[in-house]
Design an enzyme around this catalytic site. Sequence first.
Site, short mmCIF file in Angstrom:
data_model
loop_
_atom_site.label_atom_id
_atom_site.label_comp_id
_atom_site.label_asym_id
_atom_site.label_seq_id
_atom_site.Cartn_x
_atom_site.Cartn_y
_atom_site.Cartn_z
N HIS A 90 0.81 -1.22 0.00
CA HIS A 90 0.00 0.00 0.00
C HIS A 90 0.85 1.27 0.00
CE1 HIS A 90 0.48 -0.14 4.50
NE2 HIS A 90 0.48 1.17 4.35
N ASP B 92 0.31 -7.70 1.62
CA ASP B 92 0.71 -6.29 1.66
C ASP B 92 2.23 -6.14 1.66
OD1 ASP B 92 0.27 -3.59 1.57
OD2 ASP B 92 -0.10 -3.34 3.70
N SER C 250 4.78 2.59 7.96
CA SER C 250 4.44 1.43 7.13
C SER C 250 5.61 1.02 6.26
CB SER C 250 3.24 1.76 6.24
OG SER C 250 2.07 1.91 7.00
N LEU D 119 -3.76 -26.30 1.17
CA LEU D 119 -4.18 -27.53 1.82
C LEU D 119 -5.44 -28.09 1.17
CD1 LEU D 119 -3.39 -29.40 4.14
CD2 LEU D 119 -4.74 -27.98 5.68
N GLY D 120 -6.34 -27.19 0.77
CA GLY D 120 -7.55 -27.62 0.06
C GLY D 120 -8.72 -27.93 0.97
#
Length: 466
Positions: free
Chosen positions: A122, A152, A226, A281-282
Amino acid sequence: MKKIGSSLLIALFAGAITLGAYKLFFENTHYAIVSDDGMASTFTTSMTPTSSKGAGINEVDFTIAAENTVNAVVHVKNVTVSRGSGSPFEFFFGSGQSARPQVGTGSGVIITSDGYIVTNNHVVANADQLQVTLNNNKTYEAEFVGADPNSDIALLKIDAEDRLPYLAFGDSDNTKIGEWVLAVGNPFNLTSTVTAGIVSAKARNLDPRRNQSFIQTDAAVNPGNSGGALVNTNGDLVGINTAITSQTGSYVGYSFAVPSNIAKKVVDDIMEYGNVQQGMLGIHTALLNTKDALERGINETEGVYIERIEEESGAHDAGIEVGDIIKKVDHIEIRKFPDLTGYLSTKRPGDQIEVTLDRDGESLVLPVTLKERQTLTLPEPFSVEVKNLTKKDQQKFKTKKGVKIVGIPEAYRNHDLAGKVILSVDDTEISNIQEARDAFGGISRYGKTVITMVNDKGERERIIFQ
């Protein structure tokens, strides 16, 4: 009488001297300080000596970690040229206004001596120009290498004439709640600011729509921090400062950082593959410790309950079943869903993990080989969930191309889309979920879009969005 009085006086003096000597030389005295000012009385309850340095904070040396960190943390400036509101009238007639540059700032961390820098997505998103200023005030133009919006994390590159100071990634899995950490960045455009705090919590998820897992700290983080470094007292990079939760926009007592293990994996993927490789992992999960869970007879309060398993996924191939509760993955205790997603975010397709399950009250350990992502939610406005076709799907629908619709938002429940296969968007054929994401992401909000689908009877259908 005089003799009797003298004897009594001598006896009293002798007794007083004897009592005083006993008190002075033989009896241990404990003093308690009691206040009488209306407050609760306070007194020491232990004779254990305390440290002459205080209650612990003064025994921690932050200076070495700070010295090793400040020169590896940089100031990042993002210059974006405003191009108006993007309305159809501007396309035909122009906005009538000159482009206005907008400047955003943040921090970044040098992670290699040749100038690779990790920061937040961002901080650099939609930038037309990126500049990086080092702690010695030298400024360089920066190249955008790649990013992962979900975590991010973004990667930049500068070309400096000298080798640069940098920080190596530490192991964020080893951080402990209560451990001292430093946040280093550029809040309010003030360079090289260091604040201290402790790890308040791990595996925090701020957005239920995204699989995130943050380290929470109480080190002061403000706008401009940030993308900066979160380090432990050894100077190890354990996180990338990312967010604060505040109604004012400024620090209110806690902040969040992307764990270094996740950031390192994202950076490695971008450098090696150009995008992020996700080992899946599903499984689909349901919350524990809720009214719905109790109605199902699930009394567990910790772990991840498996509600559905995707076909041909790693979980399916390993023999994991609906109703199993994941308690541990490798050496990581799984108490809640972000514990699981945070650890899986550090893995790639093909990696093998050991999953410890609770199945009907018995503990079971199964090896699972992670696979590529098989499902995703398409970009707005369509926003349906689609999956890659299995071999069974290809035979059923008589096509090797396309993606199957497996989840439908409320707005499209009446359009009879469930179970159909999307073949193309306008003239763009779709083979997998990545191609579907790109095709739907490029749909114009002002034009006409034709989506071609096929149902399980082999009949082709077209939907027109306008």
